[in-house]
Design an enzyme around this catalytic site. Structure first.
Site, PDB file in Angstrom:
ATOM      1  N   HIS A  66       0.850  -1.186   0.000  1.00 52.62           N
ATOM      2  CA  HIS A  66       0.000   0.000   0.000  1.00 52.62           C
ATOM      3  C   HIS A  66       0.886   1.235   0.000  1.00 52.62           C
ATOM      4  O   HIS A  66       2.027   1.204   0.476  1.00 52.62           O
ATOM      5  CB  HIS A  66      -0.895   0.021   1.232  1.00 52.62           C
ATOM      6  N   GLU A  68       0.810   3.835   1.846  1.00 52.22           N
ATOM      7  CA  GLU A  68       1.218   4.213   3.203  1.00 52.22           C
ATOM      8  C   GLU A  68       2.406   3.383   3.682  1.00 52.22           C
ATOM      9  O   GLU A  68       3.310   3.917   4.340  1.00 52.22           O
ATOM     10  CB  GLU A  68       0.053   4.018   4.189  1.00 52.22           C
ATOM     11  N   CYS A  96      -6.680   2.145   4.958  1.00 53.03           N
ATOM     12  CA  CYS A  96      -7.452   0.958   5.318  1.00 53.03           C
ATOM     13  C   CYS A  96      -7.142   0.574   6.757  1.00 53.03           C
ATOM     14  O   CYS A  96      -6.287   1.186   7.413  1.00 53.03           O
ATOM     15  CB  CYS A  96      -7.110  -0.194   4.367  1.00 53.03           C
ATOM     16  N   CYS A  99      -3.405  -0.199   7.270  1.00 52.08           N
ATOM     17  CA  CYS A  99      -2.566   0.997   7.292  1.00 52.08           C
ATOM     18  C   CYS A  99      -2.867   1.881   8.498  1.00 52.08           C
ATOM     19  O   CYS A  99      -1.977   2.562   9.007  1.00 52.08           O
ATOM     20  CB  CYS A  99      -2.701   1.754   5.982  1.00 52.08           C
TER      21      CYS A  99
END
Length: 164
Positions: A66, A68, A96, A99
């Protein structure tokens, strides 16, 4: 602790957040070119970008890739520590739950995201992890910086995908 609406910020703070969110948006635009959902992130410490990230789940075939995660990994490398206290994380879409857990575990001071995610967000959209009072760390959360631009990028991405 609730999510702060970007529109309620003073003009000086708003301008700073827009500047760095634009950098995250640039990462998302580059991400869209690879076929991944266009989500970008930048990690900022003392008004300098110390980490950049793009969603790369399709490109890397990894559920962990991801934006992040990539930005925080780069930030930890730049600072030489896992504890990211003092770091602001700018993301084009609400982090999400995974994260949001990263935000807590790495001690990110604040997370600024452009658009909320009522289905999968971990920063108040679906559930509150990043600022949960039951956890040992809570980040300051701000939503709405460059919301229209980031939403348009994601909507256009999925519209093109449906046409194909």
């Amino acid at each position: 602790m609730s999510v702060i609406d970007f529109l309620s910020l003073n003009p000086q703070d708003a301008a700073r957040h827009i500047f760095f969110m634009r950098e995250a948006l640039n990462e998302a635009i580059l991400c869209a070119e690879t076929g991944d959902v266009p989500i970008g992130a930048v990690a900022v410490y003392e008004e300098r970008i110390i980490g950049r990230g793009r969603n790369g789940r399709e490109k890397k075939q990894s559920p962990l890739w991801h934006a992040e995660m990539e930005a925080c990994e780069a930030a930890a490398g730049a600072l030489g520590r896992w504890n990211l206290t003092g770091v602001s994380l700018y993301v084009t879409k609400e982090p999400c739950v995974m994260c949001a857990g990263l935000i807590v575990q790495s001690r990110i001071s604040e997370c600024i995201f452009a658009i909320g995610d009522k289905k999968g967000g971990g920063c108040g959209g679906n559930m509150q992890i990043a600022a949960n009072p039951a956890l040992n760390h809570r980040a300051r959360l701000i939503c709405g910086a460059l919301e229209a631009e980031c939403l348009e990028l994601i909507q256009n991405f999925f519209q093109k995908k449906r046409i194909k």
